[in-house]
Every structure is written in C-alpha cells, then in structure tokens.
Design an enzyme around this catalytic site. Sequence first.
Site, PDB file in Angstrom:
ATOM      1  N   TYR A 109      45.905  31.229  82.210  1.00 34.72           N
ATOM      2  CA  TYR A 109      45.691  30.903  80.804  1.00 34.72           C
ATOM      3  C   TYR A 109      44.216  31.094  80.483  1.00 34.72           C
ATOM      4  CZ  TYR A 109      44.885  28.239  76.573  1.00 34.72           C
ATOM      5  OH  TYR A 109      44.493  27.869  75.306  1.00 34.72           O
ATOM      6  N   GLU A 197      43.821  33.050  72.128  1.00 41.99           N
ATOM      7  CA  GLU A 197      44.524  32.457  73.257  1.00 41.99           C
ATOM      8  C   GLU A 197      45.285  33.560  73.989  1.00 41.99           C
ATOM      9  OE1 GLU A 197      47.877  29.686  72.585  1.00 41.99           O
ATOM     10  OE2 GLU A 197      46.528  28.193  73.477  1.00 41.99           O
TER      11      GLU A 197
END
Length: 390
Positions: A109, A197
């Site tokens: 991530y 993101e």
Amino acid sequence: MDLNEYQAKELLARFDVPVPRGEVAASAAEAEQVASRLEGPVWVVKAQIRAGDRGRAGGVKLVRSPGEAGKAAAGLLDRILVTPQTGPAGMRVARVYVEQAVEVARELYLGVVVDRTLGRVMLMASTAGGTRIEEVAADAPERILRVHVDTDQALDEAQARELAAQLELEGAAAEAAVRLMRGACRAFAELDASLIEINPLALTGTGELVALDVKMSLDENALSRHPELDALRGHDGDDPRRLERERHGFNYVKLDGDIGCVVTGAGLALATMDMIKLVGGEPADFLDLPPTATRVQVAAAFRRVLEDADVRAVLVNAVGGGMTRCDIIADGLTTAAREVRVRVPVVVRFTGTSRDMGIMLLQNSRFAFVPAYDLEDAARKVVKAARGTS
Ligand code: GDP
Ligand code: MN
C-alpha cells in the site's frame, strides 16, 4: 475532484510510476478489441466509477480471453455499482478499463495524503496492501509507516530508501520503490492533488513494482492552474449536484416546501430553514452561497430558486463578514432580476459588512423587495407572503 482510475493512472505514469498497459472501453465490443490489442494471457476488466472498493462489489473481473473480456464488460457496463464508498444509491458504470493482468507476488500500500493535524504532506506505506487501509489502521496501526514530506522539496532519498527497506524490498525492487515514491510525491505537489492512493502496489514475480489500482483526488480550488486537468471535470460518474456546485459555486438541495432560500453559508442556511419552520413555513430548498461567490454566481443561485415552480416566496438572508459582502449579494439579485421575471415576493434580510450599500443597491434598482430587520422578522414576512396574505 475525484478522478477515474484510468485517468489517475495516466497522470501517475508521467511521474515514474509504472502502471499496467490498458485502455478504456465504453462497449463490450470495444473491450474485446482492447483485450486483443494487449498481450494476454490474462486481463483485468474494471468498472470505472469514481469510488473505491469495487473489487468486493464485483466491479473487478479477471478474464482469460478477449471474448471473456467482452462478456465481463457487458456485465459491468450500465450497471449500478454499490460499494462501501458510493453510498446506497451506487454509481452507474459508463466505462470499463481493460488491462493486462499482472502476476502478483505481494500487495503493498502507498498513499500520499495531507496530514491535517500537522498541515503537511504525508507519505504512508504498508506491507498490508490490497485491503482497505482504514481496516489496517484500525486493526494493526503499527503496520502503517508514515513519513512527512515538504511539497517544495522532493521526498528525501534516504527516507525513501529506509521506507523501501521497511517494506522488505531489496535490490532492484528497492531502487524502483524509491523512484516510485518520489514520483508519487512529486505528482502530488505538481498536480495539486489532495489524495493519491496506490492500493495495491504490486510486487510482481519478476521483482517489478506496478501500481495495480490508483485513486486520485485533485484540489478543486487549484484547477484553474491546470486547464488540462480541469477538462477531466464532468466525466461519467460525477455527482450532478457536485457538478452544479463546481460550475456555479453554490450548494443547492431541493426540498418539499414553498419558500425559496438564498443564504450566505451552510450553517446560516440551516438556521434560516429552522426559523422558517418555527414560524409555520416550509423551505423549498437549502441554498448555501460560499463567501467567494461572485455577482454572477449569486445571480445564478437566485435564478435557480426562482426556476422552482413550487416556490411562492423567497427569503434572502445574507450576513456580511469575512469575505461575504451584502453589496455583492444585492448586485447578484438585481442582475438576476434584470434577466428573469421575479414572479414571487422576495424578502431580503441583510446584516453586517456592506449592509447599507446592499440595501441602497436594491432600492435603486427596479427590483421590488420586502426588507426585513432580523431573521425572525424575515421568516414571518416570507411565510405570510407565501400564503398571499401580506
Ligand atoms: P478496488 O476494489 O476498487 O480497490 O479495485 P482494485 O483495482 O484494487 O482491485 C481489487 C483487487 O483485484 C486488488 O486488490 C487485486 O487483488 C486484484 N487485482 C486487480 N488487478 C489485478 C491484476 O492485474 N492481477 C491480479 N492478480 N490481481 C489484480
Ligand atoms: Mn484498490
């Protein structure tokens, strides 16, 4: 402004962030053609809505032939997708993105956000990719690494290297991670983004890093600096109410009553609606003008309220202060009154900055209005006017 995944990927690719090869398609036939053009043997067909968590809602399909890609697209296009991020109404899928599938060894991530407590840009990274970062933050907060970044400077190389090591990346993969993290931070600053993101950021079997999914939001207030990005506005999946706000600069929500409201500020608009109800009336709308509203935007807001056939009287409640000025509101009202017929009584309550100037502008125009002294007086007058008994 939220972007679609394919738009976000195209932008990030310009900043040293590797993304899978892919093309957007608006029909099943097109999706099949795209898949044939890209090398297989596996493809991913992804619903392009401006919200995440599509995977869990069936919006991401892995397929093994161009024909299957077409079928997957047919199943997604025109569907209303409901994910935890869309709200219960869901979003309609107008396009799909067809990509070459990537063989994933590990899912990481990476996020670039604004840390509001410190007022700084923050890079977040985690080995717990693929899942919702909110869940990681709740269950295992220690698995989220955080580094603050100065937007006028590049992400510090040593810090990036340290992060790569903490993500358990080595050799070429670590070098790629440093390049990618610095690229993402540069993209954040240069594009005036408010969120980037990458989830998952995939580490492939051959040790490469690829952004499998990208979410990006741009700061709407900075779009004037990016004409090219401004053109991404209004694409499918946009909320029509938000588009209207972006175009006209005000928030408008239609309600059931017959008293139109034009108010400077959201909190004041709520208080105005409460007061109308308290004296026995029903608001026809919630309308909030921001302090930056121009004469033209005020005029558009007033016209919008007058257009509503349910409206039998209008209450304009303006409190001057900060950047809000009653004369600008008055200027907007008279502008609209010159353009459209004002078919209902309009009660105006001005107070604060430029109140006298605002009232004078209204008096000097041919626009007939009912002055009010305070909010309660205004609410009583407008309710009476709507009943036709004034
Ligand atoms: P989201 O659910 O809206 O966040 O959509 P994602 O693009 O993140 O897709 C959901 C999941 O599909 C990802 O977490 C991956 O596990 C998987 N996925 C997406 N693209 C690929 C791919 O190219 N290869 C593989 N193996 N999995 C993929
Ligand atoms: Mn994702």
